[in-house]
Structure formats: C-alpha cells, structure tokens
Design a protein around this motif. Structure first.
Motif, PDB file in Angstrom:
ATOM      1  N   GLY A 183     -99.496  16.065  -2.491  1.00  0.00           N
ATOM      2  CA  GLY A 183     -98.940  16.072  -3.853  1.00  0.00           C
ATOM      3  C   GLY A 183     -97.536  15.510  -3.955  1.00  0.00           C
ATOM      4  O   GLY A 183     -96.808  15.810  -4.906  1.00  0.00           O
ATOM      5  N   LYS A 184     -97.141  14.646  -2.997  1.00  0.00           N
ATOM      6  CA  LYS A 184     -95.793  14.071  -2.998  1.00  0.00           C
ATOM      7  C   LYS A 184     -95.598  13.125  -4.195  1.00  0.00           C
ATOM      8  O   LYS A 184     -94.619  13.230  -4.939  1.00  0.00           O
ATOM      9  CB  LYS A 184     -95.538  13.318  -1.687  1.00  0.00           C
ATOM     10  CG  LYS A 184     -95.725  14.180  -0.440  1.00  0.00           C
ATOM     11  CD  LYS A 184     -95.435  13.420   0.826  1.00  0.00           C
ATOM     12  CE  LYS A 184     -96.387  12.267   1.099  1.00  0.00           C
ATOM     13  NZ  LYS A 184     -97.777  12.681   1.396  1.00  0.00           N
ATOM     14  N   THR A 185     -96.536  12.211  -4.339  1.00  0.00           N
ATOM     15  CA  THR A 185     -96.426  11.248  -5.442  1.00  0.00           C
ATOM     16  C   THR A 185     -96.448  11.965  -6.787  1.00  0.00           C
ATOM     17  O   THR A 185     -95.701  11.640  -7.705  1.00  0.00           O
ATOM     18  CB  THR A 185     -97.572  10.221  -5.362  1.00  0.00           C
ATOM     19  OG1 THR A 185     -97.487   9.533  -4.127  1.00  0.00           O
ATOM     20  CG2 THR A 185     -97.503   9.226  -6.505  1.00  0.00           C
ATOM     21  N   THR A 186     -97.301  12.981  -6.858  1.00  0.00           N
ATOM     22  CA  THR A 186     -97.393  13.768  -8.082  1.00  0.00           C
ATOM     23  C   THR A 186     -96.036  14.386  -8.415  1.00  0.00           C
ATOM     24  O   THR A 186     -95.572  14.327  -9.554  1.00  0.00           O
ATOM     25  CB  THR A 186     -98.452  14.869  -7.918  1.00  0.00           C
ATOM     26  OG1 THR A 186     -99.691  14.260  -7.557  1.00  0.00           O
ATOM     27  CG2 THR A 186     -98.628  15.669  -9.198  1.00  0.00           C
ATOM     28  N   SER A 189    -101.082  13.481   3.685  1.00  0.00           N
ATOM     29  CA  SER A 189    -101.678  12.753   2.566  1.00  0.00           C
ATOM     30  C   SER A 189    -102.433  13.706   1.649  1.00  0.00           C
ATOM     31  O   SER A 189    -103.142  14.591   2.134  1.00  0.00           O
ATOM     32  CB  SER A 189    -102.618  11.681   3.123  1.00  0.00           C
ATOM     33  OG  SER A 189    -103.133  10.915   2.078  1.00  0.00           O
ATOM     34  N   GLY A 190    -102.242  13.534   0.359  1.00  0.00           N
ATOM     35  CA  GLY A 190    -102.939  14.378  -0.614  1.00  0.00           C
ATOM     36  C   GLY A 190    -102.248  15.689  -0.883  1.00  0.00           C
ATOM     37  O   GLY A 190    -102.749  16.528  -1.626  1.00  0.00           O
TER      38      GLY A 190
HETATM   39  N1  LIG Z   1    -104.612  11.919 -12.024  1.00  0.00           N
HETATM   40  C1  LIG Z   1    -105.169  12.771 -11.170  1.00  0.00           C
HETATM   41  N2  LIG Z   1    -106.220  13.518 -11.540  1.00  0.00           N
HETATM   42  C2  LIG Z   1    -106.787  14.402 -10.697  1.00  0.00           C
HETATM   43  N3  LIG Z   1    -106.383  14.580  -9.458  1.00  0.00           N
HETATM   44  C3  LIG Z   1    -105.330  13.872  -9.002  1.00  0.00           C
HETATM   45  C4  LIG Z   1    -104.671  12.913  -9.832  1.00  0.00           C
HETATM   46  N4  LIG Z   1    -103.659  12.342  -9.121  1.00  0.00           N
HETATM   47  C5  LIG Z   1    -103.697  12.919  -7.904  1.00  0.00           C
HETATM   48  N5  LIG Z   1    -104.683  13.820  -7.828  1.00  0.00           N
HETATM   49  C6  LIG Z   1    -104.980  14.665  -6.693  1.00  0.00           C
HETATM   50  O1  LIG Z   1    -103.831  15.415  -6.405  1.00  0.00           O
HETATM   51  C7  LIG Z   1    -103.629  15.468  -5.023  1.00  0.00           C
HETATM   52  C8  LIG Z   1    -102.232  14.950  -4.682  1.00  0.00           C
HETATM   53  O2  LIG Z   1    -102.150  13.573  -4.925  1.00  0.00           O
HETATM   54  P1  LIG Z   1    -100.838  12.723  -4.591  1.00  0.00           P
HETATM   55  O3  LIG Z   1    -101.114  11.325  -4.963  1.00  0.00           O
HETATM   56  O4  LIG Z   1     -99.690  13.375  -5.258  1.00  0.00           O
HETATM   57  O5  LIG Z   1    -100.770  12.886  -3.012  1.00  0.00           O
HETATM   58  P2  LIG Z   1     -99.705  12.244  -2.014  1.00  0.00           P
HETATM   59  O6  LIG Z   1     -99.044  13.394  -1.341  1.00  0.00           O
HETATM   60  O7  LIG Z   1     -98.857  11.269  -2.702  1.00  0.00           O
HETATM   61  O8  LIG Z   1    -100.690  11.517  -0.972  1.00  0.00           O
HETATM   62  P3  LIG Z   1    -100.395  10.171  -0.144  1.00  0.00           P
HETATM   63  O9  LIG Z   1     -99.493  10.562   0.962  1.00  0.00           O
HETATM   64  O10 LIG Z   1    -101.748   9.789   0.350  1.00  0.00           O
HETATM   65  O11 LIG Z   1     -99.813   9.198  -1.093  1.00  0.00           O
HETATM   66  C9  LIG Z   1    -104.733  14.665  -4.373  1.00  0.00           C
HETATM   67  O12 LIG Z   1    -105.725  15.575  -3.907  1.00  0.00           O
HETATM   68  C10 LIG Z   1    -105.275  13.830  -5.463  1.00  0.00           C
HETATM   69  O13 LIG Z   1    -106.638  13.645  -5.300  1.00  0.00           O
END
Ligand SMILES: Nc1ncnc2c1ncn2[C@@H]1O[C@H](COP(=O)(O)OP(=O)(O)OP(=O)(O)O)[C@@H](O)[C@H]1O
Ligand SMILES: [Mg+2]
Lengths: 481, 218
Positions: free
Chosen positions: B41-44, B38-39
């Motif tokens: 950056g997958k969704t990003t 988690s966190g």
């Molecule tokens: N709009 C934003 N502005 C600043 N930081 C962000 C933003 N969106 C995400 N982040 C940060 O970027 C990092 C990656 O976020 P992301 O949502 O891509 O994680 P993830 O891998 O999808 O996590 P999860 O498995 O919990 O969904 C996190 O630390 C988050 O806090």
C-alpha cells in the motif's frame, strides 16, 4: 506555457495525427458546406423565381357579366350582339406603371377576310362548316391578334410559335399595319418579309387594309381546338390594329400584367382593379403554375437542410468518438498535467484549442472544395427535381381538357385545357432560365454558418470527451499502469 | 510540516484494511524513504499525501491546515510536486518546455525564466541542445533528472517520489539520490520517496518501513 501554447506544441509534434484529424474534419465540413451552399442557392433561386418569374394578373372581360347581359338581351325582343367590353389604353398604361409590375401585354383581336391571298385550310369540309357556323357579320377567315409584343405573348413564350424570319412585333409597332404571319400562309402565297398583303374588313363597308409583313413565325401545332380555323391563319399585329378594325381605337379588351415580385400579388391585384375601375372586367391573378415551379426549389431546399443536419450530427458523433479515443491514449499526458495541478478546465480548453486550430485548417480546405462539390451535387439534384416536376406539370394540364365532365361539351373541355396551357406558358418559360442552374457560390453568410456549425461540432465532441476526462480519477491516471 | 492523522484505508469490500490509524509527520529539510513489500500500500499512501486520492478515514494537515480545505487541485498546484517511476513528462515537447509548463501551471516564482530552467538542467548534466530536443529523445535517466529538476524549480515545498530509480542503473540512481538530498538540504523541501532500492533507502534521513499494516519509523 499556457494551454494555447501547449495545444500548438501538441499539434506540431503529432503531425500525422493532426493531419488525419484535419482530413476527417475537412470531409465533414465539405459535406456541411455543400449542404449550406445548396440550401443557400435554393433559397436565392426561389427568391429570384419569386421575383422574376412572378405571377401574372390578367384583366379580361368578366364572362359571367357578359353572359348574363346576353341572356337579358335575348329576353327582350331584339337579339343583342355581344360586344366585348373595352378599357382605355391610358388606364392600362397607368396600371402598367405600378412599380410592382415588370411588364404587361395588351391583347386585342379582330377578324378579317383575306383579300390579296388565300387562307390555309386544314381539312376538307370542316373548314366550310366552321365558317358557316360562325357566320354573321363579324366573323372573317383571318384572325388578327394584336399584342404589345409577340415576345411576351404566351404562344411565343411557350415556343409554340417561333419567329423564323424577320422580327417580332414590339411596342414600336403601335399604330402601324406591320404584321407577323405564319410560315405556311407565307409559303402558300409566296409572301416574304417586306412584302405587303391586303385584307378586307368584315364590316364598315368592307374596307381594304394593306398590311406590311415584318416577320414570319412558325406554329408548332397545326391542329386547332376550334374547328375550321387553322392556326396558320392567325396574323399578329400591334394591339392598336384590331382596335382600329373593330372601331374601338384607344381601347383594349385584355391585358396581362407580369409582376416583378410574386409576393406583391394581392396588393397589385387590388391596385389594378382600382385603376381599371370597370365592373365588366375581372382582374384575377394566377400563381398556381409559379408555385408548381417553385416546388423543385423547395425540395432541394429541404433536402439540403437534411444534409446539413445529418452531416452535422454524424460529424459530431465521429469526431466525439475520435476525440474520446485520443483522450484515452492521452491519459498519461493528462495525468502529468493533473499532477502538476493543472485544472481540468484548462485541459479541456487545450483539447478544444487543438480542435479549433484544426477546424480553421479544415474550413480552408472545405471552402476550396465545397463550392465545387456543392455545384455538382446541387445541379444534379435540381435537374432530377425538374424532370419530375415537368412530368407533373404536363399531367395536370392535360387533366382539364380530357376530363371534360359528362354533360359539358367537348369544345368546352378543350377550351379550358387550352387556357390552362396558355397561362402556364407565360410563366414557365421565364422561369426556366433561373431554374436551370443553381448559383452555388460561397457567400459570407455560409462561411459564418459553416464556422458556427464547426464550432458547435467540436464543442459537442469536446464536451462528450470532457466527461471522460473529468471522470478520470487522478490516482488512476498515474498509477493505473 | 506535513501531518497524517488517524489515516485508515481499505479498498472496496476487502475484509481487511490496508492500514489503520496511521499517524506520521514529515518535516522540511529531510529525505524520508518508505520501503515495504509489493502490494503493501505504498503507492496508495503516496496518492493520499499527494492529494491525488482521499483515504476512507483520517486527515492530512499541511502546517496545521487540512488539505481538504486547501482543495486538491490547489494543493497539487502550489504545495506538492510529484515524481513517478516513469511517464513524468509531456512527450510532445522538449525538456525545457516541460519545465516551463510546470512553472507556468504552478504559477511559480520563476515562471517564464528560460535561463533559470536551462541553468538548472545544465547542473544535472543536460546541456541546452538536449534540453531543447523532444524529451522522448532523452535517455530514461535524463528524463528522470528532468522530472526531479521540475520538482526542484516549482514553488511546492513537498516532493513526493514513487520508485524514482525503478528502471535506472546504479550510476544514474546515485545521481538521483544526490539530487533528492539537494532538494531537502539545499532547497529546504520535504522529500518523501517510496523505493525498493536499498541503496536509496539507506541514503534517506528517515527510513519508514511498511510491514504488517504498520508504518514503522526506523
Ligand atoms: N484502485 C484500486 N482498487 C482496488 N484495489 C486497489 C486499488 N489500487 C490498489 N489496490 C490494491 O491495494 C493494494 C496496495 O496497492 P499499492 O499500489 O498501494 O501497493 P504498493 O505498495 O505500491 O505495491 P508495489 O510495491 O508493487 O508498487 C494492492 O493489493 C492493490 O491490489
Ligand atoms: Mg507502488
């Protein structure tokens, strides 16, 4: 499934929210519409006042000229009597036929002595003194006021005099000896409608005239500004009779033209001047009182305009806030559409369509309620405006009489005051009918205006909320849970 | 083929970028699964390849064309379909209308074909009576199937999903995995799924893990 269909689906699915929005929009539109209705009514009332009540143009002896003539007369050895200038009835009628003239009233006066009856005397002493002062060959104890129609005569228009039995003098009484006498005079001498009475001319060998009483009027005020003449001793006849008495048959000394439309005042004055074509006469118009009567209309008009603007602005703000709030709750929905690749323009268009449908519904509600509210508010406003204007009118009329400046005699002041009241009387009574109520019906133009206003309001509201839609970053819409 | 070149991204003034110089390719007919803590950056990452956001550095190419050139709205409209963990559907209409909306908005080949949509929904166990109800009256699993059918029926060749089984039970998850496999293998699409679910991760054709700021293709 384009944005229009989506809009309809949204509205039917969110019935409660749509209904709430419909109520809010209806409320806003009802206010806008009542403003428009009142504004419209005030405008049309103003126009009809301008048209019907109109300006009066009076043709009367040119006083300056008369007095200068008199002075030049006295410089010569033989004192001249002042003869009132006259103009032929043909010319008067010709001017009366101008299509800007609604109607006119000819006035001639003469003085005779009571013969078969007694005059009414106001108080002891004064009466005799007055008579003595007047003296001369031309003054009698009865004043004959010849008019075209008593109905058009200022004393009757202003309700100072009122027919209590019999009928008015009309144009059909031309060349007759029909008269309308005052109630006091009638009671004192036991004269009834249909009776005859005799008067004696003051000159021409003191010939007797047998007059036929066709009506009796009651004068409101028994005190007179001219000492010695009780208003009860005024007899109204057709304008032809005084002319016969003074030996000026076919001619008259004063005419008042009442215009169809006050806007034509200047042109008509010019035309009348040309027709009368006599330098002994002054042709002057008086529209001051009419302007004063228009003031309440103008006030209502500007008030209504303010209502429309205020409500429109407030409505736009309220709607914009509501829409912005609803856009916030609709972020996910917008996100879904954005992720599908829907353009933001179409999303805004959907929002606009939803509001447009609600606007149509609100228009219907507003049109059903608006005339009712407009009617109530408009007439309330008008009655308020009228009370204030009535008090200002009486105030200004009292002015000239009371303020008889030092140096000018008391009678002079009184006379000017009296004249002002008279000229105001001619117009104000005619106006009262039109001013009492506003015609607050809904016109097609106010419906179009309302629709236009509504469109502008929702367009502005949508524009403001569109900024918030356009600023949404697609990723934030979907991921910002 | 979707190609990511030299992608580097960081948020705000954070001292350390989420990842640097990522180079990846995604082919059609394949299911890619991305796993990571988690966190990480997958969704990003998905938001970049879905055209919902832009990376700080780097480019994404679709069949050799930079998606910047295609335009984000156009790219989303014609090239990519997205399935999220939830809130995929327009809540004020039926499942059928959701699909019809998508077909219409994306200007797809089967635009306006109700029967086509109904048949596809029936294939995943959603009968006509359910298809015409408001979507909020369907179960979470049913709703997710509707979202996947939507991705299937539009012309877009790339299907991106972020935790599509996140709040579904095992039974439903299996059905969803099957559907994604169908999308790739029967409908010849490129399917990219981010997931925590090992069951799904193992059923992909290519598994990518995001560890220590690196995408590692297994
Ligand atoms: N709009 C934003 N502005 C600043 N930081 C962000 C933003 N969106 C995400 N982040 C940060 O970027 C990092 C990656 O976020 P992301 O949502 O891509 O994680 P993830 O891998 O999808 O996590 P999860 O498995 O919990 O969904 C996190 O630390 C988050 O806090
Ligand atoms: Mg995530």
């Amino acid at each position: 499934m384009n944005y229009l269909k989506r809009a309809m689906l949204y509205l039917t699915h969110k019935k409660g929210q749509s209904l709430l929005l419909l109520l809010i929009m209806s409320a806003i539109l009802v206010f806008v519409l009542s403003g428009l209705i009142i504004q419209n009514a005030a405008v049309s009332a103003t126009n009809s006042v301008t048209k019907s009540a109109g300006t009066t143009i009076s043709v009367s002896a040119n006083r300056n000229k008369m007095f200068s003539k008199m002075r030049s007369g006295t410089s010569k050895s033989k004192p001249k009597t002042i003869t009132t200038p006259t103009v032929s009835n043909e010319k008067i009628k010709k001017a009366g036929k101008l299509n800007t003239v609604a109607y006119y009233n000819i006035t001639n006066t003469a003085s005779v002595n009571a013969s078969s009856f007694d005059t009414v005397s106001t108080s002891t002493g004064t009466s005799g003194g007055g008579m003595g002062m007047k003296g001369g060959a031309s003054a009698g104890d009865i004043s004959i006021d010849g008019v075209s129609s008593t109905k058009l005569t200022s004393a009757f228009v202003s309700k100072t005099n009122k027919i209590v039995s019999g009928r008015n003098i009309t144009t059909s009484d031309v060349n007759t000896k029909n008269v309308v006498i005052e109630k006091e005079l009638a009671t004192q001498n036991g004269i009834k409608v249909g009776d005859s009475m005799t008067v004696k001319m003051t000159s021409s060998g003191k010939k007797s005239l047998k007059l036929k009483v066709v009506g009796i009027y009651k004068a409101k005020s028994t005190s007179s500004s001219v000492p010695g003449s009780d208003p009860s001793n005024t007899i109204y006849t057709s304008y032809t009779l005084p002319a016969t008495i003074t030996g000026t048959e076919g001619k008259s000394s004063t005419v008042t033209y009442i215009l169809e439309n006050s806007a034509k005042e200047k042109a008509t004055t010019k035309k009348i001047k040309r027709i009368i074509n006599n330098s002994s006469f002054s042709v002057s118009s008086d529209d001051a009182s009419y302007k004063q009567l228009l003031q309440p209309m103008k006030n209502v008009q500007s008030f209504a305009k303010k209502i429309v603007w205020l409500v429109a602005i407030a409505g736009t703000i309220i709607l914009a806030l509501i829409i912005i709030l609803s856009v916030r709750t609709r972020q996910r929905e917008i996100g879904v559409l954005v992720s599908l690749g829907e353009s933001k323009f179409h999303i805004v268009a959907q929002l606009f369509s939803e509001l447009f449908v609600i606007l149509i519904g609100a228009m219907v509600v507003a049109l059903l309620l608006g005339s009712f509210v407009g009617n109530k508010v408009g007439n309330q406003l008008l009655s308020q405006q009228q009370t204030t204007s009535v008090s200002t009118t009486s105030g200004s009329n009292g002015g000239p009489g009371g303020s008889g400046a030092p140096g000018s005699s008391q009678t002079g002041g009184g006379m000017r005051g009296g004249m002002a009241t008279q000229s105001a009387g001619t117009t104000s009574a005619a106006n009262k009918k039109t001013l009492k109520t506003l015609n607050t019906s809904i016109t097609p133009s106010s419906v179009i205006k309302l629709g236009g206003m509504g469109l502008v309001i929702i367009a502005l509201a949508v524009c403001v909320s569109a900024i918030s839609i356009l600023r949404l970053r697609p990723k934030d819409i979907l991921i910002g849970e | 083929m979707l190609t990511v070149k030299n992608l580097t991204h960081w948020y705000g003034k954070s001292e350390k970028p989420l990842y640097e110089n990522v180079n990846l390719s995604f082919e059609s007919d394949k299911v890619y699964t991305i796993v990571g803590s988690s966190g990480s950056g997958k969704t990003t990452f998905l938001s970049f390849i879905a055209g919902l956001d832009k990376p700080q550095k780097g480019d994404i190419f679709l069949d050799g064309t930079n998606i910047k050139k295609l335009g984000a709205t156009n790219y989303r409209k014609h090239k990519v379909a997205i399935v999220f963990q939830q809130y995929n559907l327009l809540t004020y209409m039926s499942a059928l209308d959701n699909i019809m909306t998508a077909l219409s908005v994306t200007d797809s080949e089967h635009k306006g074909e109700k029967q086509y949509a109904l048949d596809a929904l029936k294939n995943v166990g959603i009968e006509k009576s359910d298809a015409e109800k408001n979507v909020q009256k369907l179960s979470g699993g049913q709703q997710q199937r509707v979202a996947i059918i939507r991705a299937m029926l539009v012309d877009a060749n790339i299907v991106i999903a972020d935790e599509p089984t996140g709040n579904l039970d095992g039974e439903n998850s299996k059905m969803i995995i099957k559907l994604f496999q169908d999308l790739a293998h029967a409908h010849h699409k490129t399917v990219i799924i981010v997931t925590h679910d090992p069951e799904i991760a193992d059923h992909g054709d290519v598994k990518i893990s995001l560890e220590n700021c690196q995408f590692v293709v297994a």
